[in-house]
Design a protein around this motif. Sequence first.
Motif, short mmCIF file in Angstrom:
data_model
loop_
_atom_site.label_atom_id
_atom_site.label_comp_id
_atom_site.label_asym_id
_atom_site.label_seq_id
_atom_site.Cartn_x
_atom_site.Cartn_y
_atom_site.Cartn_z
N VAL A 22 0.84 -1.21 0.00
CA VAL A 22 0.00 0.00 0.00
C VAL A 22 0.87 1.26 0.00
N ALA A 23 1.86 1.31 0.89
CA ALA A 23 2.72 2.50 0.99
C ALA A 23 3.50 2.72 -0.31
N ALA A 24 4.04 1.65 -0.86
CA ALA A 24 4.81 1.78 -2.11
C ALA A 24 3.90 2.23 -3.25
N SER A 25 2.67 1.76 -3.25
CA SER A 25 1.72 2.14 -4.31
C SER A 25 1.28 3.59 -4.21
N LEU A 26 1.10 4.08 -2.99
CA LEU A 26 0.66 5.46 -2.79
C LEU A 26 1.80 6.47 -2.95
N PHE A 27 3.02 6.04 -2.73
CA PHE A 27 4.16 6.95 -2.73
C PHE A 27 4.26 7.78 -4.01
N PRO A 43 4.82 15.75 3.98
CA PRO A 43 4.88 14.84 5.14
C PRO A 43 4.34 13.45 4.83
N VAL A 44 3.31 13.37 3.99
CA VAL A 44 2.76 12.07 3.62
C VAL A 44 3.79 11.28 2.82
N THR A 45 4.47 11.95 1.91
CA THR A 45 5.52 11.30 1.11
C THR A 45 6.62 10.74 2.01
N LEU A 46 7.05 11.53 2.97
CA LEU A 46 8.09 11.07 3.89
C LEU A 46 7.61 9.89 4.74
N LEU A 47 6.37 9.93 5.17
CA LEU A 47 5.82 8.83 5.96
C LEU A 47 5.73 7.55 5.12
N LEU A 48 5.26 7.66 3.90
CA LEU A 48 5.14 6.48 3.04
C LEU A 48 6.51 5.85 2.77
N ARG A 49 7.53 6.68 2.60
CA ARG A 49 8.88 6.15 2.41
C ARG A 49 9.35 5.42 3.66
N ARG A 50 9.08 6.00 4.82
CA ARG A 50 9.50 5.37 6.07
C ARG A 50 8.77 4.03 6.28
N ILE A 51 7.50 3.98 5.96
CA ILE A 51 6.73 2.74 6.06
C ILE A 51 7.30 1.69 5.11
N THR A 52 7.56 2.08 3.87
CA THR A 52 8.09 1.14 2.88
C THR A 52 9.41 0.55 3.36
N ARG A 53 10.32 1.40 3.79
CA ARG A 53 11.64 0.92 4.23
C ARG A 53 11.55 0.06 5.49
N GLY A 54 10.79 0.52 6.47
CA GLY A 54 10.70 -0.22 7.73
C GLY A 54 10.04 -1.57 7.59
N TYR A 55 8.94 -1.60 6.87
CA TYR A 55 8.23 -2.87 6.70
C TYR A 55 8.97 -3.79 5.73
N MET A 56 9.76 -3.23 4.83
CA MET A 56 10.58 -4.05 3.95
C MET A 56 11.55 -4.88 4.79
N VAL A 57 12.20 -4.24 5.74
CA VAL A 57 13.16 -4.93 6.60
C VAL A 57 12.44 -5.96 7.47
N ALA A 58 11.35 -5.57 8.09
CA ALA A 58 10.60 -6.49 8.96
C ALA A 58 9.99 -7.64 8.16
N GLY A 59 9.73 -7.42 6.88
CA GLY A 59 9.10 -8.42 6.03
C GLY A 59 9.90 -9.69 5.84
N ILE A 60 11.17 -9.69 6.22
CA ILE A 60 12.00 -10.90 6.10
C ILE A 60 11.40 -12.04 6.92
N VAL A 61 10.59 -11.70 7.92
CA VAL A 61 9.92 -12.70 8.75
C VAL A 61 9.03 -13.60 7.89
N VAL A 62 8.42 -13.06 6.86
CA VAL A 62 7.46 -13.82 6.04
C VAL A 62 8.14 -15.01 5.36
N PRO A 63 9.20 -14.82 4.57
CA PRO A 63 9.82 -16.00 3.95
C PRO A 63 10.50 -16.92 4.95
N VAL A 64 11.01 -16.38 6.05
CA VAL A 64 11.65 -17.24 7.06
C VAL A 64 10.64 -18.23 7.63
N PHE A 65 9.48 -17.72 8.03
CA PHE A 65 8.46 -18.63 8.57
C PHE A 65 7.80 -19.45 7.47
N GLY A 66 7.76 -18.94 6.26
CA GLY A 66 7.26 -19.73 5.14
C GLY A 66 8.14 -20.93 4.87
#
Length: 154
Positions: A22-27, A43-66
């Motif tokens: 969602v964040a990457a699509s809205l950016f 400010p919305v642009t900066l927030l969307l970038r921060r969400i994209t980067r932060g959740y990208m890093v945390a997203g490694i959990v998905v393939p690990v548990f997969g």
Amino acid sequence: MTKFLLSVHVLAAIVLIGPVTVAASLFPRYAGAALRAEAPAVPVTLLLRRITRGYMVAGIVVPVFGLATAVQLKVLGDTWLIVSIILTALAATVLATVVVPAQTTLVNALPKAAGDQPWQGVLRKLRMSTGVFNLLWAVVVVLMIVRPGSTTGA
């Protein structure tokens, strides 16, 4: 144990990959507005970038548990899973090497490039790469649900 691993995998996919898509699509929309000097968009642009980067890093959990779930289910050699792993790696590569760097380029341009047309090319590339990223994840989700050729049911 399998139910626990699968639950964490699915919940992580929803909670971590969903916001990235969602964040990457809205950016691009908000970055374009910010580059046109529409102040509320910055400010919305900066927030969307921060969400994209932060959740990208945390997203490694998905393939690990997969992968942990696949090991428990003994399906590591199944074609649907191999294709899903490849598509997941491609999605992660697009996100890390195209989407996030393009977002960084546009954010760095905000203070000095308001209204500057050369950024349209970067926005166009970002829109396309974000679409590819989202399409790859959509295909992975379908493969995870349908599991063509799977002997585990469904």
